[in-house]
Each structure stands twice: as structure tokens, then as C-alpha cells.
Design a protein around this motif. Sequence first.
Motif, PDB file in Angstrom:
ATOM      1  N   VAL A   1       0.829  -1.207   0.000  1.00 60.81           N
ATOM      2  CA  VAL A   1       0.000   0.000   0.000  1.00 60.81           C
ATOM      3  C   VAL A   1       0.865   1.259   0.000  1.00 60.81           C
ATOM      4  O   VAL A   1       0.497   2.291  -0.597  1.00 60.81           O
ATOM      5  CB  VAL A   1      -0.944  -0.022   1.222  1.00 60.81           C
ATOM      6  N   LYS A   2       2.028   1.195   0.630  1.00 58.56           N
ATOM      7  CA  LYS A   2       2.910   2.362   0.686  1.00 58.56           C
ATOM      8  C   LYS A   2       3.555   2.670  -0.668  1.00 58.56           C
ATOM      9  O   LYS A   2       4.185   3.720  -0.817  1.00 58.56           O
ATOM     10  CB  LYS A   2       3.991   2.147   1.731  1.00 58.56           C
ATOM     11  N   LEU A   3       3.392   1.761  -1.636  1.00 60.00           N
ATOM     12  CA  LEU A   3       3.916   2.011  -2.982  1.00 60.00           C
ATOM     13  C   LEU A   3       2.916   2.740  -3.872  1.00 60.00           C
ATOM     14  O   LEU A   3       3.266   3.156  -4.979  1.00 60.00           O
ATOM     15  CB  LEU A   3       4.300   0.680  -3.652  1.00 60.00           C
ATOM     16  N   PHE A   4       1.681   2.909  -3.417  1.00 60.39           N
ATOM     17  CA  PHE A   4       0.642   3.520  -4.241  1.00 60.39           C
ATOM     18  C   PHE A   4       1.005   4.939  -4.674  1.00 60.39           C
ATOM     19  O   PHE A   4       0.782   5.324  -5.821  1.00 60.39           O
ATOM     20  CB  PHE A   4      -0.687   3.545  -3.482  1.00 60.39           C
TER      21      PHE A   4
ATOM     22  N   TYR B   1       1.915   5.676  -9.048  1.00 59.54           N
ATOM     23  CA  TYR B   1       2.049   4.279  -9.481  1.00 59.54           C
ATOM     24  C   TYR B   1       0.692   3.582  -9.467  1.00 59.54           C
ATOM     25  O   TYR B   1       0.409   2.735 -10.322  1.00 59.54           O
ATOM     26  CB  TYR B   1       3.039   3.560  -8.564  1.00 59.54           C
ATOM     27  N   TYR B   2      -0.151   3.942  -8.521  1.00 57.61           N
ATOM     28  CA  TYR B   2      -1.504   3.383  -8.438  1.00 57.61           C
ATOM     29  C   TYR B   2      -2.307   3.710  -9.699  1.00 57.61           C
ATOM     30  O   TYR B   2      -2.912   2.827 -10.322  1.00 57.61           O
ATOM     31  CB  TYR B   2      -2.195   3.931  -7.189  1.00 57.61           C
ATOM     32  N   ASN B   3      -2.300   4.974 -10.093  1.00 55.72           N
ATOM     33  CA  ASN B   3      -3.033   5.377 -11.300  1.00 55.72           C
ATOM     34  C   ASN B   3      -2.411   4.776 -12.558  1.00 55.72           C
ATOM     35  O   ASN B   3      -3.121   4.480 -13.528  1.00 55.72           O
ATOM     36  CB  ASN B   3      -3.075   6.896 -11.400  1.00 55.72           C
TER      37      ASN B   3
ATOM     38  N   THR C   1     -16.987   2.272  -4.320  1.00 59.97           N
ATOM     39  CA  THR C   1     -17.242   3.700  -4.138  1.00 59.97           C
ATOM     40  C   THR C   1     -15.967   4.510  -3.909  1.00 59.97           C
ATOM     41  O   THR C   1     -16.012   5.717  -3.872  1.00 59.97           O
ATOM     42  CB  THR C   1     -18.170   3.913  -2.930  1.00 59.97           C
ATOM     43  N   ILE C   2     -14.809   3.839  -3.722  1.00 61.28           N
ATOM     44  CA  ILE C   2     -13.559   4.560  -3.472  1.00 61.28           C
ATOM     45  C   ILE C   2     -12.526   4.097  -4.491  1.00 61.28           C
ATOM     46  O   ILE C   2     -11.720   3.226  -4.221  1.00 61.28           O
ATOM     47  CB  ILE C   2     -13.047   4.326  -2.037  1.00 61.28           C
ATOM     48  N   PRO C   3     -12.547   4.631  -5.719  1.00 56.67           N
ATOM     49  CA  PRO C   3     -11.606   4.171  -6.734  1.00 56.67           C
ATOM     50  C   PRO C   3     -10.241   4.836  -6.675  1.00 56.67           C
ATOM     51  O   PRO C   3      -9.369   4.502  -7.450  1.00 56.67           O
ATOM     52  CB  PRO C   3     -12.321   4.551  -8.038  1.00 56.67           C
ATOM     53  N   SER C   4     -10.046   5.829  -5.825  1.00 59.45           N
ATOM     54  CA  SER C   4      -8.774   6.551  -5.774  1.00 59.45           C
ATOM     55  C   SER C   4      -8.017   6.183  -4.515  1.00 59.45           C
ATOM     56  O   SER C   4      -8.487   5.431  -3.678  1.00 59.45           O
ATOM     57  CB  SER C   4      -9.027   8.066  -5.819  1.00 59.45           C
ATOM     58  N   THR C   5      -6.815   6.787  -4.391  1.00 61.24           N
ATOM     59  CA  THR C   5      -5.975   6.494  -3.230  1.00 61.24           C
ATOM     60  C   THR C   5      -6.090   7.580  -2.165  1.00 61.24           C
ATOM     61  O   THR C   5      -5.232   7.688  -1.298  1.00 61.24           O
ATOM     62  CB  THR C   5      -4.504   6.384  -3.667  1.00 61.24           C
TER      63      THR C   5
END
Length: 348
Positions: free
Chosen positions: A104-107, A120-122, A149-153
Motif C-alpha cells: 500500500v505504501k507504494l501507491f 504508481y496506483y493510477n 465507491t472509493i476508486p482513488s488512493t
Amino acid sequence: MSDTKRVKEIDVLSLLKKVASRKKEMIIFVSVFFVIGVIVALEQQKRYTSYVVLAPEATSMGMSQNLSDIAGAIGMDIGGGKSSVDAIYPDIYPDVFASTDFVVKLFDIPVKVKGQKKTYYNHILQDTKIPFWDYPKLWLIKMFGKKDTIPSTNVVNPHCLTKIQSEVCEAIVGSIGCQINKGTNVITISVTDTDARVAACMADSVKTRLQNYITLYRTKKARQDLAYSQQINAEAKAAYEKSRQKYASFADANSEVVLMSYQSKLEDLENDMQLKFNNYSQTAQQVQKAQAKIQENTPAFTVIQNATVPLKSSSMPRTLMVIIFVFVGVIADALWVLVLSQAFGKKK
């Protein structure tokens, strides 16, 4: 034996001749599988792999641990040894990479794809090509599945990920590799991505995050001791300052008084101030020792090879993929000619 071998050879040759005699069917099968292979090869994205090679600091168990084990076997306790055992050793680094807390910390790591900056997530969500054969499944999931409902970081809870975040985590875990040489303990970290520069950037980031993760783990107790020592030192300093001010105020107010009672009171205040100063000096030394302990427990990683931008893709070449499909088409034609066509003919 020779007769049976000849019979088997003759049977195999006859089967091959039978398959080769039906050229039209072979052409159809090979053509169909050739087209499928070309389509599948074009749908697959090229992937690039970047590598980082590390040599971590070995845990210092050594002779003291062996002596402790021998002494324990005969009922003696010579101390030491146990404190040097490290719970996080290179063999479990792959498990660290697979943990949700680490991934998760790589997002939020910034990457640059085709001149565009994004996280990196996007990048995983937007730049990963979806094969056409996955469209029906995605359509069914969109129609009948629960909406995310939560598609972003913006809000990421490692203990309660959304569906999209969980899928991104699985994709990242699948792209990170970790190989350990048992003999030398050399660690090879690899990151695979559809963009060569992103692969190199993430390989370097994963290396840095691993070093920080191991450093925080090994210095956790020392950092807790440092925080406690600093708190005690601050309290001792405040007590010393208060005692010093009290002594100075009393001495200034009674500078011309020669009574023994005042002199005795002044000596008591001076002794109390000295005790407070000695306590403050000892706590200051404890702070310095705690800081030195953190430096002592901080592991050293030797980087043998830094991450570089790969020039060649690590995925299967498209030509080879097409050749494999053609070979599968030949096998399918042989099965049809030798087995399936005869079975259908008997039914008819």
C-alpha cells in the motif's frame, strides 16, 4: 523384439501419413490457430524487468550464540547471544513484499509515463491493457457486482481495502520478484512493468522501502529507548533549572545574612541543586548512548547493482507466441483426424 519395434514404427508412420494426407483440414486448423495466435500476441503488452542486487548485513550470531547453545544444553546461562537473533532475515523478504502494509505504501510513488506524471496506483489502473476476452467478465461484474465507491488512493486503509485497491495490490505483488542466493545471501529484487522507465524507478523505490522497513524494525527498541531517555532527560533538566533558580533566589535575598540557619538552608539548596545536576548529566549520557545504539543497530546494505532501464522486453516474443499457437493447431488437427473424426463417423 525387432518385429514388435517394426510394427510400432510402421504404425507411427502410417498415422503421420494419414494426418499429412488430409491437407485441407491441416491448412484450416493451422490457419485458424495462426490467426488466434496473432490476435493474442497483439493483445499482450510488452513487459520490461529491472533488477537490483543487494548484499545485506549478516546477523551477528557467531561464536557467542554457539557458546550460549552449548551452555544451555548443560543447564548453564552465560547470557548474550539471544539478543542478536533477527526475526526478519533474507529468507522472508518475499513475504515482506507480499504484505499489504508494504504494498500500500507504494501507491503514491510518482512515476512518469510518456511525459505524463502520475502515481504508481493510477499507472496500474490506467496504463494496463485489458485483453478483449476479459470484456465479457468485466461487463458481468459491472452489471451484477457491487460497485466500488472509493476508486482513488485518497483514503487507503490497509486493513479494509476496496475491491479496486485489492486488485491493484495483487497486480503489484505479481510484478515484484525476490530471489535469494542461499550460499551468499545476495538478494536480487526485480520489478516488471509495461514501461521500462517505470520498472527501473519502482525497482529502486522497492529497494529503498525495503531498506527503510528493515532499518525501522531493527532500530525499533533503540528508538523507544531513545524517546524514553529524552523524556527523562527533559524532566531532569526542568528539575535542575527549578532547583538552580530557587538556590539563586535564596542566595540573592540573603546575601548579607550571616546566621547559621540561613547558611545551613543555603547549603541544603546547593546540595539539592548539585544532585539535580548530577541526575541531569546522567540522563544526558543515557540519551547519547541511546543515539549510539540506534546507529549500531542500523543495518548496512551493499548495493551490488543499481536499477537500470531495461532495453529489451522480458515478456515472451510475439513471434514465439504465434509459433506455439501454430504448433497447437497441428496437434489439434492430428487429434481431429486420428480420434474425433472417427468417433463422429461411427456415430453417424
